[in-house]
Design a protein around this motif. Structure first.
Motif, PDB file in Angstrom:
ATOM      1  N   ARG A 174      -2.389  10.397  -3.685  1.00 27.68           N
ATOM      2  CA  ARG A 174      -2.530   9.551  -2.421  1.00 27.68           C
ATOM      3  C   ARG A 174      -3.575   8.302  -2.263  1.00 27.68           C
ATOM      4  NH1 ARG A 174      -4.199   8.417   2.077  1.00 27.68           N
ATOM      5  NH2 ARG A 174      -5.245  10.668   2.501  1.00 27.68           N
ATOM      6  N   THR A 175      -3.509   6.998  -2.647  1.00 30.23           N
ATOM      7  CA  THR A 175      -4.025   6.350  -2.682  1.00 30.23           C
ATOM      8  C   THR A 175      -4.725   6.064  -0.614  1.00 30.23           C
ATOM      9  OG1 THR A 175      -3.366   4.873  -4.700  1.00 30.23           O
ATOM     10  CG2 THR A 175      -5.627   3.498  -2.800  1.00 30.23           C
ATOM     11  N   THR A 176      -6.096   6.142  -0.712  1.00 27.85           N
ATOM     12  CA  THR A 176      -6.242   6.051   0.599  1.00 27.85           C
ATOM     13  C   THR A 176      -6.301   4.389   0.857  1.00 27.85           C
ATOM     14  OG1 THR A 176      -8.583   6.188  -0.035  1.00 27.85           O
ATOM     15  CG2 THR A 176      -7.642   8.244   0.866  1.00 27.85           C
ATOM     16  N   LEU A 177      -6.514   4.254   2.655  1.00 31.15           N
ATOM     17  CA  LEU A 177      -6.366   2.877   2.678  1.00 31.15           C
ATOM     18  C   LEU A 177      -7.845   2.079   2.229  1.00 31.15           C
ATOM     19  CD1 LEU A 177      -4.941   0.991   5.295  1.00 31.15           C
ATOM     20  CD2 LEU A 177      -6.178   1.857   7.151  1.00 31.15           C
ATOM     21  N   TRP A 227       4.026   7.728   0.178  1.00 31.63           N
ATOM     22  CA  TRP A 227       3.523   7.351  -0.493  1.00 31.63           C
ATOM     23  C   TRP A 227       3.889   7.593  -2.231  1.00 31.63           C
ATOM     24  CZ3 TRP A 227       2.314  11.430   2.393  1.00 31.63           C
ATOM     25  CH2 TRP A 227       2.172  12.384   1.854  1.00 31.63           C
ATOM     26  N   ASP A 235      -6.952   0.805  -1.206  1.00 35.14           N
ATOM     27  CA  ASP A 235      -5.914   0.298  -1.355  1.00 35.14           C
ATOM     28  C   ASP A 235      -6.120  -1.417  -2.225  1.00 35.14           C
ATOM     29  OD1 ASP A 235      -2.799   0.093  -1.600  1.00 35.14           O
ATOM     30  OD2 ASP A 235      -3.373  -1.044  -0.504  1.00 35.14           O
ATOM     31  N   ARG A 258      -1.060   3.382  -4.645  1.00 36.18           N
ATOM     32  CA  ARG A 258      -0.715   2.738  -2.976  1.00 36.18           C
ATOM     33  C   ARG A 258      -1.051   3.348  -1.931  1.00 36.18           C
ATOM     34  NH1 ARG A 258       0.874  -2.173  -2.401  1.00 36.18           N
ATOM     35  NH2 ARG A 258       0.227  -1.792  -0.878  1.00 36.18           N
ATOM     36  N   CYS A 259      -1.516   2.508  -1.197  1.00 30.74           N
ATOM     37  CA  CYS A 259      -0.943   3.722   0.485  1.00 30.74           C
ATOM     38  C   CYS A 259      -0.339   3.354   1.449  1.00 30.74           C
ATOM     39  CB  CYS A 259      -2.493   3.134   0.843  1.00 30.74           C
ATOM     40  SG  CYS A 259      -2.091   1.315   1.707  1.00 30.74           S
ATOM     41  N   GLU A 310      -5.652   6.412   8.139  1.00 33.50           N
ATOM     42  CA  GLU A 310      -5.551   7.654   7.439  1.00 33.50           C
ATOM     43  C   GLU A 310      -5.483   9.026   8.176  1.00 33.50           C
ATOM     44  OE1 GLU A 310      -6.332   8.757   4.385  1.00 33.50           O
ATOM     45  OE2 GLU A 310      -5.524   6.695   4.171  1.00 33.50           O
ATOM     46  N   HIS A 319       2.223   1.515   3.432  1.00 29.84           N
ATOM     47  CA  HIS A 319       2.698   0.249   3.977  1.00 29.84           C
ATOM     48  C   HIS A 319       4.205   0.384   4.299  1.00 29.84           C
ATOM     49  CE1 HIS A 319       3.075   0.233  -0.144  1.00 29.84           C
ATOM     50  NE2 HIS A 319       3.379  -0.813  -0.494  1.00 29.84           N
TER      51      HIS A 319
END
Length: 322
Positions: free
Chosen positions: A256-259, A199, A262, A203-204, A237, A206
């Motif tokens: 970190r960006t979580t789901l 990550w 996002d 952004r989450c 997650e 991906h």
């Protein structure tokens, strides 16, 4: 118009352009296969292989006929740089097998000979071809010299945390790890071997994907056609938190960006690109298998320029397009 000649099998690491995609013959791809486990998991054999096994709360009809969400291309796409299924190269990380099935969302029929591109960052959030951008564009070298003064002129830069702005950036180096192109077999299947992505800022976790159809397969390559789908695949997650306990992910100190935070994921589950994952929850380092059915409209063109970012409560807009 499709050439009836059987294409020659390529070497997996051969470089190519979008209009010169050399592919393996149908027999070679069929030999690779996806295995009975994925077929049983993704499609109900009792229905003649036409319908995806629905997730909780979904009917089989809903999962079969849904279009998979479109998403922005992001700045780090490199046009069909390598034909191969194993895109790992020298990157360290949790082994990931990504099993995809591409279907026509109107008829549910598999789409054969579609060219599928995937690309993603490594465990530390770095994209090949753009290593000097640092972690997703947000960790590049600090500026040097005196800061500018006066009123700025010209267009604002497209860079910034997460490679924001969405406009394509030209590659800055020759690295090409965690990128690859392969084509679907007669069942619409294509499988890639890679590592679990890391990550970066905004952004989450991906993976990017493009699906190209309606080209002509010849001995020389893939001519014509168009991009019918540009999207992203996402990880729940639980799996991301488990990966964060394992080296080299544990060394990634980027926030970190979580789901759910996002800006790209539209919160629609499988339709939005959320992968179905299988792994030993006690030992995720042993490997993960992700699978999803991608429903596309082969008559449409979606090159990633027509899909605005989804609104989100907390992720930075400047990081919403990478």
């Amino acid at each position: 118009m499709t050439d009836n000649k059987k294409p020659q099998a390529p070497q997996e690491s051969r470089e190519l352009t979008r209009r010169n995609v050399v592919v393996a013959g149908t027999g070679a791809v069929a030999a690779v296969g996806l295995g009975g486990a994925f077929a049983a998991n993704a499609f109900a054999g009792e229905n003649g292989g036409r319908r995806e096994t629905p997730a909780a709360g979904e009917s089989s009809g809903e999962s079969c006929y849904r279009l998979t969400s479109e998403a922005v291309e992001g700045p780090y796409y490199i046009d069909a740089d390598k034909i191969r299924r194993d895109i790992t190269e020298d990157r360290e990380g949790i082994p990931l097998t990504l099993a995809l099935k591409v279907i026509d969302s109107e008829t549910c029929r598999p789409i054969r000979n579609a060219a599928v591109d995937i690309w993603h960052c490594d465990a530390s959030g770095v994209y090949s071809g753009y290593e000097n951008q640092g972690s997703g564009g947000g960790g590049g070298p600090a500026p040097t010299g005196e800061p500018p003064t006066g009123t700025p002129t010209g267009a604002p830069p497209s860079g910034g945390p997460g490679g924001g702005g969405g406009g394509h950036q030209e590659p800055t180096d020759d690295t090409r790890y965690l990128r690859g192109t392969w084509h679907t077999d007669r069942h619409g299947h294509v499988t890639f071997k890679t590592v679990f992505p890391g990550w970066y800022q905004g952004r989450c976790v991906h993976i990017h994907v493009k699906v190209h159809v309606d080209g002509e397969w010849t001995d020389a390559g893939y001519e014509g056609g168009h991009t019918c789908h540009t999207g992203q695949f996402f990880f729940d997650e639980e799996s991301v938190l488990a990966s964060a306990e394992v080296a080299p992910y544990s060394a990634n100190t980027t926030t970190r960006t979580t789901l759910t935070e996002d800006t790209i994921y539209d919160q629609s589950g499988t339709q939005g690109g959320l992968l179905r994952l299988k792994y030993d929850k006690r030992h995720i380092a042993r490997g993960v298998r992700g699978s999803i059915t991608v429903g596309v409209d082969p008559d449409e063109t979606h090159d990633g320029q027509d899909a605005p970012p989804q609104p989100s409560a907390s992720a930075s807009p400047s990081a919403s397009a990478s």
